[in-house]
Design a protein around this motif. Structure first.
Motif, PDB file in Angstrom:
ATOM      1  N   LYS A 117      53.189  39.707  39.961  1.00  0.00           N
ATOM      2  CA  LYS A 117      53.454  38.410  40.595  1.00  0.00           C
ATOM      3  C   LYS A 117      52.219  37.876  41.326  1.00  0.00           C
ATOM      4  N   THR A 118      51.353  38.827  41.734  1.00  0.00           N
ATOM      5  CA  THR A 118      50.138  38.412  42.449  1.00  0.00           C
ATOM      6  C   THR A 118      48.942  39.203  41.931  1.00  0.00           C
ATOM      7  N   LEU A 119      47.770  38.644  42.186  1.00  0.00           N
ATOM      8  CA  LEU A 119      46.529  39.304  41.796  1.00  0.00           C
ATOM      9  C   LEU A 119      45.526  39.113  42.925  1.00  0.00           C
ATOM     10  N   HIS A 120      44.726  40.126  43.178  1.00  0.00           N
ATOM     11  CA  HIS A 120      43.663  39.942  44.167  1.00  0.00           C
ATOM     12  C   HIS A 120      42.396  39.579  43.411  1.00  0.00           C
ATOM     13  N   ALA A 121      42.310  38.334  43.030  1.00  0.00           N
ATOM     14  CA  ALA A 121      41.135  37.911  42.262  1.00  0.00           C
ATOM     15  C   ALA A 121      40.692  36.539  42.727  1.00  0.00           C
ATOM     16  N   SER A 122      39.414  36.312  42.576  1.00  0.00           N
ATOM     17  CA  SER A 122      38.866  35.024  42.973  1.00  0.00           C
ATOM     18  C   SER A 122      37.821  34.582  41.944  1.00  0.00           C
ATOM     19  N   MET A 161      47.091  32.694  39.342  1.00  0.00           N
ATOM     20  CA  MET A 161      47.114  33.647  40.467  1.00  0.00           C
ATOM     21  C   MET A 161      45.707  33.902  41.012  1.00  0.00           C
ATOM     22  N   VAL A 162      44.698  33.365  40.330  1.00  0.00           N
ATOM     23  CA  VAL A 162      43.307  33.622  40.724  1.00  0.00           C
ATOM     24  C   VAL A 162      42.844  32.563  41.726  1.00  0.00           C
ATOM     25  N   LYS A 163      42.360  33.036  42.875  1.00  0.00           N
ATOM     26  CA  LYS A 163      41.944  32.133  43.945  1.00  0.00           C
ATOM     27  C   LYS A 163      40.769  31.262  43.514  1.00  0.00           C
ATOM     28  N   GLU A 239      37.947  39.627  32.571  1.00  0.00           N
ATOM     29  CA  GLU A 239      36.841  39.543  33.530  1.00  0.00           C
ATOM     30  C   GLU A 239      37.155  38.556  34.647  1.00  0.00           C
ATOM     31  N   ILE A 240      37.931  37.524  34.336  1.00  0.00           N
ATOM     32  CA  ILE A 240      38.324  36.562  35.378  1.00  0.00           C
ATOM     33  C   ILE A 240      39.423  37.161  36.252  1.00  0.00           C
ATOM     34  N   LEU A 241      40.385  37.799  35.622  1.00  0.00           N
ATOM     35  CA  LEU A 241      41.498  38.380  36.385  1.00  0.00           C
ATOM     36  C   LEU A 241      41.023  39.552  37.246  1.00  0.00           C
ATOM     37  N   ASN A 242      39.887  40.114  36.880  1.00  0.00           N
ATOM     38  CA  ASN A 242      39.337  41.255  37.620  1.00  0.00           C
ATOM     39  C   ASN A 242      38.233  40.833  38.592  1.00  0.00           C
ATOM     40  N   ALA A 243      37.936  39.537  38.638  1.00  0.00           N
ATOM     41  CA  ALA A 243      36.813  39.070  39.468  1.00  0.00           C
ATOM     42  C   ALA A 243      37.210  39.035  40.944  1.00  0.00           C
ATOM     43  N   GLU A 244      36.363  39.566  41.788  1.00  0.00           N
ATOM     44  CA  GLU A 244      36.710  39.542  43.224  1.00  0.00           C
ATOM     45  C   GLU A 244      35.678  38.779  44.029  1.00  0.00           C
TER      46      GLU A 244
END
Lengths: 244, 465
Positions: A117-122, A161-163, A239-244
């Motif tokens: 439901k959420t991702l910590h990605a930016s 979900m990506v900031k 790579e986008i969903l994993n970007a922080e």
């Protein structure tokens, strides 16, 4: 849950960062992932060219490498679709049938199995989504524009979900990029024209990045973008969903 | 005719694409029709159910074709129509010729019929002293340019109005430089009107043949089939065996879908039913096989016979839009043509199943749900099995399969390939490489994912050994 990471041959050779991002993303989400090192290819390059009978070696290897897992996940819709539709073995019939139900492309694994439901990605950039045909019309990662049916898109759901990420709209939401495997070289002129037209759609709508579940499409588009020295870049969705 | 060549689809497409403005305009014109189609079908809430229904009616037809054809024939005879069976194009053409000869007719009007294009009827009759004029405007334009249709619904979609103006100037004596579609259409209309009035025989195609009643339906937007039919003393219809629908009420399904799929119109302007000859008129109907029963026996490809020739797969196909219908070198071009043509001549049309990215859009727009892209995949297997793949392709595939079947040679070759690409890019970056001519090669990484993984996960690796 034991997940086997399948990294398709050309991703392994040319886009290791996408595979690393996939592995890292799955691990961040608490999944136990293993990568069987003796894997090669799903056999699609031969089969799509009409040489399905030469893909037996790939089929056997795939079964040997992956039959022990609960799920098999890959950052490639096209290869997953091929396994789903065509993996077979005369001797290991049951194992092949079982694998066909356990293979998932990364996006659908995240939305349908992990149901995140959420991702910590930016990723504070403007992104155009290229819906690969095999992901869309094969795996139904989203609704297809040809049908009279309610819309949805699993990739967009995740990208939202990506900031900081801003999705751009396209004139033609799900047109093929023209890669098509060996088509990209045997029908070079059409393939290139199709790719150029997709790029034009993304560029004129302000994309900074083009993303997709399929690096094969992106490899083709990247080749064209680099040749014309465009500032638009390609990135696999992992790579986008994993970007922080 | 023009456009007969030894070149394959890829080469002809390359020629078509040289004029990029034309491709953009061709692509845009067809995409506009695809969008019109989308709007039209989205106004029908039950559209997807209709597709299921149409598909199952046609499944029933192809599985019981024998019975339906005999029922149709019996009803035609009862209605006073003379029936003929033609096994191939030659028989078909001879039948038409004998009908005309018997009546001493030397001129005929013909409305749109892809079957007669497929049979080469016009050329055959002309060689035998009978003049044929195509009365569908698009087909007429193609006829005066001595070129086959490039699209089954829009025969001259690849021509710009200026080119048509030029043709009319040359053949119909219009003013040079005239390219206004309305004015050009008016000229053609007057010219054709004269033909309709003078010619004693008319031939039409058939969109749907109703087994239950022995009537057939012809759909046009121009009314040209009706004009020909009603003014003729000899009316001939040519139809492929697969055009049957069982009952009259089935038309309610197909007529709703045909024009919406084809052009986004709710229905064709004229959907005319022909059943009995009027007083003083003769009606003849020719049922043509020309390879259809062979396709009926091919389990993987039999569904292609469900096609109602709406052309929506062409309009949606990006390869078709960018390459033009003539590059397919078959009367029926586009995705549907690519699954029909190899049945007729597998060697000649071995290129067509490869003129696709297998994107699947064709399958999604098909009103009778033919699995077109699935059949393209299967035709590729068939073509390779029958030995019609080129030797270089065969050798390349064998080498690739060998490498990919062995993890160790895959690793070595992958590593070597990346090393060469990094250190001697010229080995890949040259004009013999069809990828590189217009695209950069992917960047070569020193480490593959696999080698990265084995370096970073040494223990896991040991466990796997």
């Amino acid at each position: 849950m034991k997940v086997g990471l399948f990294v398709p041959c050309y991703v392994n050779q040319f886009f290791p960062e996408a595979a690393i991002a996939t592995l890292s993303l799955l691990q961040k989400l608490g999944v136990e992932v293993d990568y069987p090192v003796k894997q090669t290819c799903c056999g699609q390059p031969m089969a799509n060219a009409g040489f399905e009978h030469l893909a037996d070696g790939c089929n056997e290897l795939f079964i040997d490498n992956f039959s022990s897992f609960d799920y098999i996940v890959a950052p490639s819709a096209s290869c997953i679709l091929h396994v789903k539709e065509h993996l077979h073995s005369d001797e290991k019939h049951a194992a092949a049938a079982s694998i066909r139900t356990k293979v998932f492309e990364l996006v659908e694994f995240l939305t349908d199995i992990l149901q995140i439901k959420t991702l910590h990605a930016s990723f504070p950039h403007r992104v155009g989504l290229h819906k690969s045909c095999h992901g869309l019309r094969g795996l139904h990662l989203g609704q297809m524009s040809e049908l009279n049916a309610p819309g949805f898109c699993k990739s967009t759901k995740l990208l939202n979900m990506v900031k900081g990420l801003e999705m751009i709209n396209l004139e033609r939401v799900d047109e093929c990029c023209g890669f098509g495997g060996t088509f990209s070289v045997s029908e070079e002129a059409v393939s290139v024209k199709m790719g150029k037209d997709r790029i034009q759609d993304h560029e004129s709508n302000g994309a900074q990045y083009i993303t997709s579940s399929d690096l094969s499409c992106l490899m083709h588009l990247e080749g064209l973008l680099k040749r014309k020295e465009s500032s638009v870049k390609i990135l696999h969705i992992a790579e986008i969903l994993n970007a922080e | 005719m023009k456009n007969e060549s030894q070149k394959d689809h890829a080469e002809l497409a390359k020629e078509f694409i040289k004029d990029e403005n034309r491709v953009d305009w061709h692509d845009g014109a067809l995409w506009f029709i695809r969008e019109k189609r989308d709007k039209a079908i989205k106004r029908i809430p039950e559209w997807e159910d209709l597709r299921d229904l149409a598909s199952s009616i046609k499944d029933n037809v192809v599985s019981n074709l024998h019975g339906y054809l005999l029922e149709f024939e019996a009803n035609l005879i009862k209605n006073g129509v003379k029936v003929y069976w033609a096994e191939n194009a030659e028989e078909h053409n001879n039948i038409i010729y004998s009908i005309l000869k018997k009546k001493g007719i030397t001129e005929m009007v013909k409305s749109k019929s892809m079957l007669t294009e497929e049979c080469g009827l016009n050329e055959f009759l002309q060689d035998n002293g009978i003049d044929v004029i195509n009365s569908d405007l698009g087909e007429y334009i193609q006829q005066i340019d001595n070129e086959p249709p490039s699209h089954i619904v829009l025969p001259c979609i690849h021509k710009r109005k200026e080119e048509i103006g030029e043709l009319f100037h040359e053949h119909l004596g219009t003013e040079k430089g005239l390219s206004d579609p309305t004015q050009l259409t008016r000229v053609a209309r007057n010219h054709l009107r004269d033909m309709f009035l003078k010619r004693r025989a008319a031939l039409t195609g058939v969109n749907f043949a109703v087994a239950e009643t022995g009537e057939y339906v012809v759909c046009t937007n121009e009314g040209n089939a009706d004009m020909g039919a009603h003014l003729s003393e000899v009316l001939i219809a040519s139809m492929g065996l697969e055009k049957i629908v069982p009952r009259k009420k089935d038309l309610g399904v197909f007529l709703r879908m045909l024009a919406r799929s084809a052009t986004g119109q709710p229905i064709t302007i004229y959907s005319s039913h022909f059943k009995k000859p009027r007083d003083g008129q003769e009606m003849h109907l020719v049922l043509v096989d020309a390879g259809r029963t062979r396709q009926l026996g091919r389990k993987d490809f039999v569904a292609s016979l469900k096609c109602i020739k709406c052309g929506s797969c062409m309009n949606t196909c990006p390869v078709y839009r960018k390459s033009g219908g003539l590059s397919y070198q078959n009367t029926i071009s586009g995705p549907i043509g690519a699954i029909l043509a190899p049945n007729i001549d597998m060697k000649k049309h071995a290129d067509l199943p490869y003129a696709s990215t297998l994107c699947g859009s064709c399958t999604n727009v098909c009103p009778v749900k033919i699995d077109i892209h699935g059949q393209l995949y299967k035709w590729r297997q068939e073509i390779v099995q029958k030995g019609y793949a080129t030797n270089t392709k065969m050798m390349g595939m064998q080498a690739m399969a060998k490498t990919l079947s062995s993890p160790s040679s895959y690793e070595i070759i992958g590593k070597a390939g990346r090393w060469i690409l990094r250190n001697f890019p010229i080995a890949f970056n040259n004009n013999f490489n069809a990828w590189f001519r217009q695209r950069e090669m992917p960047e070569s990484r020193k480490d593959s994912f696999s080698s990265w993984y084995q370096k970073t996960h040494p223990k896991k690796n040991d466990n796997n050994e």
